[in-house]
Design a protein around this motif. Structure first.
Motif, short mmCIF file in Angstrom:
data_model
loop_
_atom_site.label_atom_id
_atom_site.label_comp_id
_atom_site.label_asym_id
_atom_site.label_seq_id
_atom_site.Cartn_x
_atom_site.Cartn_y
_atom_site.Cartn_z
N ALA A 50 0.84 -1.20 0.00
CA ALA A 50 0.00 0.00 0.00
C ALA A 50 0.88 1.25 0.00
O ALA A 50 1.94 1.28 0.61
N PRO A 51 0.43 2.29 -0.70
CA PRO A 51 1.24 3.51 -0.71
C PRO A 51 1.22 4.18 0.66
O PRO A 51 0.23 4.13 1.39
N GLN A 52 2.32 4.78 1.01
CA GLN A 52 2.43 5.50 2.27
C GLN A 52 1.99 6.95 2.03
O GLN A 52 2.70 7.71 1.38
N LEU A 53 0.84 7.30 2.52
CA LEU A 53 0.28 8.64 2.32
C LEU A 53 0.58 9.51 3.53
O LEU A 53 0.59 9.05 4.66
N THR A 54 0.81 10.78 3.27
CA THR A 54 1.07 11.70 4.36
C THR A 54 -0.24 12.12 4.99
O THR A 54 -1.27 12.20 4.33
N LYS A 55 -0.21 12.39 6.27
CA LYS A 55 -1.40 12.88 6.96
C LYS A 55 -1.67 14.31 6.54
O LYS A 55 -0.77 15.13 6.48
N VAL A 56 -2.93 14.58 6.23
CA VAL A 56 -3.32 15.92 5.80
C VAL A 56 -4.19 16.53 6.88
O VAL A 56 -5.15 15.91 7.34
N LYS A 57 -3.85 17.73 7.28
CA LYS A 57 -4.66 18.46 8.26
C LYS A 57 -5.56 19.41 7.47
O LYS A 57 -5.12 20.44 6.97
#
Length: 80
Positions: free
Chosen positions: A21-28
């Motif tokens: 699975a792709p590692q996605l950054t947390k978005v605020k």
């Protein structure tokens, strides 16, 4: 049955899927102006959709009342 598949292989399949699975950054969302606007407009659209459904149901319910029928002179067909 192929190795890694079946009752004992389920954990292995999950681990493989998680590794791929792709590692996605947390978005605020509260720090991103575009996401704030998107979420605000989504809430407006959701509210508008709900109120439109409510209005339509209420008007359909009112049409069977004798008071409504008398006030609008018993409309039929396209006038209704």
């Amino acid at each position: 049955m192929a190795p890694g598949i079946g009752l004992g292989g389920h954990k292995n399949e999950v681990e493989i899927a998680q590794a791929e699975a792709p590692q996605l950054t947390k978005v605020k969302w509260w720090k991103d102006a575009g996401l704030r606007k998107l979420y605000a407009l989504s809430m407006v659209v959701c509210l508008a959709s709900a109120t439109t459904g409510y209005d339509g149901s209420m008007l359909n319910g009112l049409q069977i009342l004798p008071v409504w029928q008398n006030y609008f002179n018993h409309p039929q067909g396209s006038l209704l």
